[in-house]
Design an enzyme around this catalytic site. Structure first.
Site, PDB file in Angstrom:
ATOM      1  N   SER A 102      -7.139  -3.066   7.193  1.00  0.00           N
ATOM      2  CA  SER A 102      -8.370  -3.842   7.112  1.00  0.00           C
ATOM      3  C   SER A 102      -9.183  -3.440   5.878  1.00  0.00           C
ATOM      4  O   SER A 102      -8.751  -3.684   4.764  1.00  0.00           O
ATOM      5  CB  SER A 102      -9.151  -3.691   8.423  1.00  0.00           C
ATOM      6  OG  SER A 102     -10.164  -4.656   8.533  1.00  0.00           O
TER       7      SER A 102
ATOM      8  N   HIS B  54      -5.728  -7.883  15.461  1.00  0.00           N
ATOM      9  CA  HIS B  54      -6.161  -7.101  14.305  1.00  0.00           C
ATOM     10  C   HIS B  54      -5.783  -5.631  14.381  1.00  0.00           C
ATOM     11  O   HIS B  54      -5.580  -4.995  13.345  1.00  0.00           O
ATOM     12  CB  HIS B  54      -7.683  -7.224  14.151  1.00  0.00           C
ATOM     13  CG  HIS B  54      -8.199  -6.722  12.842  1.00  0.00           C
ATOM     14  ND1 HIS B  54      -7.865  -7.297  11.626  1.00  0.00           N
ATOM     15  CD2 HIS B  54      -9.024  -5.682  12.540  1.00  0.00           C
ATOM     16  CE1 HIS B  54      -8.465  -6.649  10.647  1.00  0.00           C
ATOM     17  NE2 HIS B  54      -9.172  -5.665  11.176  1.00  0.00           N
TER      18      HIS B  54
ATOM     19  N   ASN C 247      -3.063  -5.772   8.229  1.00  0.00           N
ATOM     20  CA  ASN C 247      -4.177  -6.664   8.567  1.00  0.00           C
ATOM     21  C   ASN C 247      -5.148  -6.748   7.382  1.00  0.00           C
ATOM     22  O   ASN C 247      -6.358  -6.616   7.530  1.00  0.00           O
ATOM     23  CB  ASN C 247      -4.886  -6.188   9.837  1.00  0.00           C
ATOM     24  CG  ASN C 247      -3.943  -6.121  11.014  1.00  0.00           C
ATOM     25  OD1 ASN C 247      -3.290  -5.097  11.241  1.00  0.00           O
ATOM     26  ND2 ASN C 247      -3.850  -7.204  11.769  1.00  0.00           N
TER      27      ASN C 247
END
Length: 266
Positions: A97, A242, A121
């Protein structure tokens, strides 16, 4: 109760764990609101064959806050300085992320120090609507009036909400420092396009992994980045969102283990 892994600390105040030896030296960078413990399954699996270093982002876990504006290039500079501070030469880097954006920035600016890169992700060139939504969330977080439960609704499916991964992420979000969270989220919200056009120049093995249910770091984003990188590979894990490295720990870890030994055809 949240279990804390024993850490070391650099002179500049970066908290990290250092496990294993041999193989590649792999550095793991977590996402906004998380800390080293979010990499638990990967540290355990990959340190059997490699040296694995996992770090707390600035203002997260036990690391000092970022001493610069909350912009992605400053987080990339922070990470580059950490690589120097730890005396590392060429490293492999995996980020999740926000950590994926930092890894992408390191690949774009420090390619001579990089053996291979993995984005888990990772977000890439948001649509205008998606950018507006994430920047609105950043404004809310910076205001100090934000819902720590809200990310869980995006990151986990209903079927995943009774699991250990959900409980861990819930506890990490409850524990995160608000100012550190706000700074990292601001950089995350505004950083998806900073290095997005640099993938054609990243010549090392590049892995792009996500879950097919992740609506913000989508399979299409992973596939687009993989097409742009000369040695890119996209992996989409079905039935996950996620936090795929925690909800599908074996599959994510084995994919990373394969990436760490993958030698693309010349």
């Amino acid at each position: 109760m949240l279990q804390t892994l024993p850490r070391s600390e650099t002179p500049s105040g970066v908290a990290y764990v250092d496990r294993g030896q041999g193989g590649e030296t792999l550095v793991l960078i977590h996402g906004v609101g998380m800390r080293i413990e979010a990499w638990g399954p990967q540290i355990e699996r990959l340190s059997r064959e490699h040296r694995v270093i996992a770090v707390d982002l600035p203002g997260h876990g036990f690391s000092r806050p970022l001493d610069a504006a909350p912009e992605l290039p400053n987080f990339v500079a922070w990470f580059s300085g950490l690589v120097d501070e730890l005396g590392l030469d060429a490293v492999s880097v995996a980020g999740h992320s926000m950590g994926a954006l930092i890894a992408a920035g390191f690949a774009a600016t420090k390619g001579d120090r990089l053996r291979r890169v993995a984005l888990l992700n990772g977000v890439h060139k948001r649509t205008p609507a998606a950018r507006q939504a994430v920047e609105a969330r950043a404004d809310e977080i910076v205001s100090g009036n934000f819902d720590r439960q809200a990310p869980l609704e995006r990151w986990f499916s209903d079927a995943e909400k009774d699991g250990a991964a959900y409980r861990l992420v819930h506890d990490l979000l409850q524990a995160v420092d608000p100012k550190g969270y706000a700074a990292a989220y601001r950089a995350f919200a505004t950083g998806d396009a900073v290095y997005s056009d640099r993938w054609p120049q990243v010549t090392c093995p590049a892995l792009f992994l996500t879950g097919d249910g992740d609506k913000n770091s989508t399979a299409e984003m992973a596939e687009e980045m993989a097409r742009a990188a000369p040695h890119g590979r996209a992996v989409v894990i079905r039935g996950h969102r996620h936090m795929v490295n925690l909800t599908a720990p074996e599959e994510a870890s084995e994919t990373l283990a394969d990436w760490l030994t993958w030698q693309p055809a010349r």
